[in-house]
Design a protein around this motif. Sequence first.
Motif, short mmCIF file in Angstrom:
data_model
loop_
_atom_site.label_atom_id
_atom_site.label_comp_id
_atom_site.label_asym_id
_atom_site.label_seq_id
_atom_site.Cartn_x
_atom_site.Cartn_y
_atom_site.Cartn_z
N ASP A 204 17.39 3.39 -52.41
CA ASP A 204 16.51 2.27 -52.75
C ASP A 204 16.71 1.87 -54.22
OD1 ASP A 204 14.48 0.48 -53.24
OD2 ASP A 204 12.87 1.81 -52.58
N TYR A 205 17.29 0.70 -54.40
CA TYR A 205 17.45 0.13 -55.74
C TYR A 205 16.54 -1.10 -55.88
CZ TYR A 205 21.41 3.18 -56.70
OH TYR A 205 22.21 4.29 -56.93
N SER A 206 15.30 -0.97 -55.43
CA SER A 206 14.29 -2.03 -55.44
C SER A 206 14.70 -3.23 -54.61
CB SER A 206 13.91 -2.45 -56.85
OG SER A 206 13.06 -1.50 -57.41
N GLY A 207 15.34 -4.20 -55.22
CA GLY A 207 15.72 -5.41 -54.50
C GLY A 207 16.88 -5.23 -53.54
N VAL A 208 17.57 -4.09 -53.66
CA VAL A 208 18.71 -3.81 -52.80
C VAL A 208 18.54 -2.41 -52.21
CG1 VAL A 208 21.22 -3.60 -52.65
CG2 VAL A 208 20.22 -5.23 -54.26
N VAL A 209 18.57 -2.34 -50.88
CA VAL A 209 18.47 -1.05 -50.19
C VAL A 209 19.78 -0.80 -49.46
CG1 VAL A 209 17.25 0.31 -48.45
CG2 VAL A 209 15.96 -1.25 -49.95
N VAL A 210 20.38 0.36 -49.74
CA VAL A 210 21.67 0.72 -49.18
C VAL A 210 21.45 1.74 -48.06
CG1 VAL A 210 23.98 1.62 -49.68
CG2 VAL A 210 22.67 0.45 -51.48
N HIS A 211 22.02 1.44 -46.88
CA HIS A 211 21.98 2.35 -45.74
C HIS A 211 23.40 2.81 -45.47
CE1 HIS A 211 17.89 1.02 -44.50
NE2 HIS A 211 18.29 -0.14 -44.99
N GLY B 96 23.71 2.34 -66.16
CA GLY B 96 22.29 2.46 -66.52
C GLY B 96 21.35 2.06 -65.40
N ILE B 97 21.84 2.04 -64.18
CA ILE B 97 21.02 1.64 -63.03
C ILE B 97 20.78 2.87 -62.17
CG2 ILE B 97 20.88 0.17 -60.98
CD1 ILE B 97 22.93 -1.69 -62.46
N GLU B 98 19.51 3.25 -62.04
CA GLU B 98 19.15 4.44 -61.27
C GLU B 98 18.39 4.04 -60.01
OE1 GLU B 98 20.31 7.34 -62.13
OE2 GLU B 98 21.04 6.72 -64.10
N PRO B 99 18.60 4.79 -58.92
CA PRO B 99 17.84 4.49 -57.70
C PRO B 99 16.38 4.88 -57.87
CG PRO B 99 19.09 6.52 -57.42
CD PRO B 99 19.47 5.94 -58.76
N HIS B 100 15.50 4.15 -57.20
CA HIS B 100 14.08 4.51 -57.22
C HIS B 100 13.84 5.67 -56.27
CE1 HIS B 100 12.90 1.19 -59.75
NE2 HIS B 100 13.73 0.46 -59.06
N GLU C 172 23.98 -9.79 -57.92
CA GLU C 172 25.05 -9.10 -58.66
C GLU C 172 25.12 -7.62 -58.28
OE1 GLU C 172 25.04 -11.69 -62.81
OE2 GLU C 172 23.50 -10.16 -62.48
N LEU C 173 23.95 -7.00 -58.14
CA LEU C 173 23.89 -5.59 -57.76
C LEU C 173 24.47 -5.39 -56.36
CD1 LEU C 173 23.03 -2.69 -58.36
CD2 LEU C 173 20.72 -3.28 -57.54
N ASP D 78 27.28 9.40 -53.22
CA ASP D 78 27.55 9.96 -54.55
C ASP D 78 28.23 8.93 -55.45
OD1 ASP D 78 26.48 12.41 -53.82
OD2 ASP D 78 28.44 13.37 -53.49
N GLU D 79 29.19 8.22 -54.89
CA GLU D 79 29.95 7.24 -55.68
C GLU D 79 29.06 6.07 -56.11
OE1 GLU D 79 33.71 5.95 -57.42
OE2 GLU D 79 32.80 7.86 -56.85
N VAL D 80 28.23 5.58 -55.20
CA VAL D 80 27.30 4.49 -55.55
C VAL D 80 26.37 4.95 -56.67
CG1 VAL D 80 25.34 3.10 -54.73
CG2 VAL D 80 27.39 3.31 -53.32
N GLU D 81 25.79 6.13 -56.50
CA GLU D 81 24.86 6.64 -57.51
C GLU D 81 25.56 6.85 -58.86
OE1 GLU D 81 21.33 9.95 -58.02
OE2 GLU D 81 22.85 10.29 -56.47
N TYR D 82 26.75 7.42 -58.84
CA TYR D 82 27.51 7.70 -60.06
C TYR D 82 27.89 6.42 -60.79
CZ TYR D 82 31.33 9.15 -63.11
OH TYR D 82 32.14 9.33 -64.19
N LYS D 83 28.49 5.47 -60.07
CA LYS D 83 28.97 4.23 -60.70
C LYS D 83 27.81 3.41 -61.26
CE LYS D 83 33.48 4.26 -59.89
NZ LYS D 83 34.48 4.39 -60.91
N LEU D 84 26.72 3.32 -60.50
CA LEU D 84 25.58 2.55 -60.99
C LEU D 84 24.89 3.26 -62.16
CD1 LEU D 84 24.03 1.07 -57.73
CD2 LEU D 84 25.62 0.00 -59.33
N SER D 85 24.84 4.59 -62.10
CA SER D 85 24.26 5.37 -63.19
C SER D 85 25.03 5.14 -64.49
CB SER D 85 24.26 6.85 -62.82
OG SER D 85 23.64 7.60 -63.83
N GLU D 86 26.36 5.02 -64.38
CA GLU D 86 27.18 4.71 -65.56
C GLU D 86 26.77 3.37 -66.18
OE1 GLU D 86 31.28 4.79 -64.13
OE2 GLU D 86 31.60 6.63 -65.27
#
Length: 119
Positions: free
Chosen positions: A83-90, A65-69, A7-8, A55-63
């Motif tokens: 790095d979102y643990s199970g999902v890594v975005v490059h 309640g999901i923060e990058p590690h 889902e993430l 910025d957009e990925v971090e902002y939308k996920l933060s909304e």
Amino acid sequence: MELSTQELTKEIVNILDSKKAEDIEVLRIGDISILADYFILCTGSSSTHVKALADEVEYKLSEMGIEPHHIEGYRGANWILMDYSGVVVHILYKEAREFYKIERLWADAENIDVSSLLG
């Protein structure tokens, strides 16, 4: 909010697509690596675009309640790794993506059809 890695991944792909990320690819690496379940790769057309995508990925996920590690490479904006643990975005600038060829390094990974994740 708790999302599965699948889902993430879908959420991140849609965020990147909404900001005009180029060449979005999703690799399912969970069967061949302990690093993550999924790698998401995309290209930004400039260093400004690369930062805007991150910025957009971090902002939308933060909304949600999901923060990058961990986030790396933001200052240089050539290759930002989120790095979102199970999902890594490059998120890579075009020349960096061509130079590093991450997809080739992970050739054994399952390539997920991005169109199935959009919408």
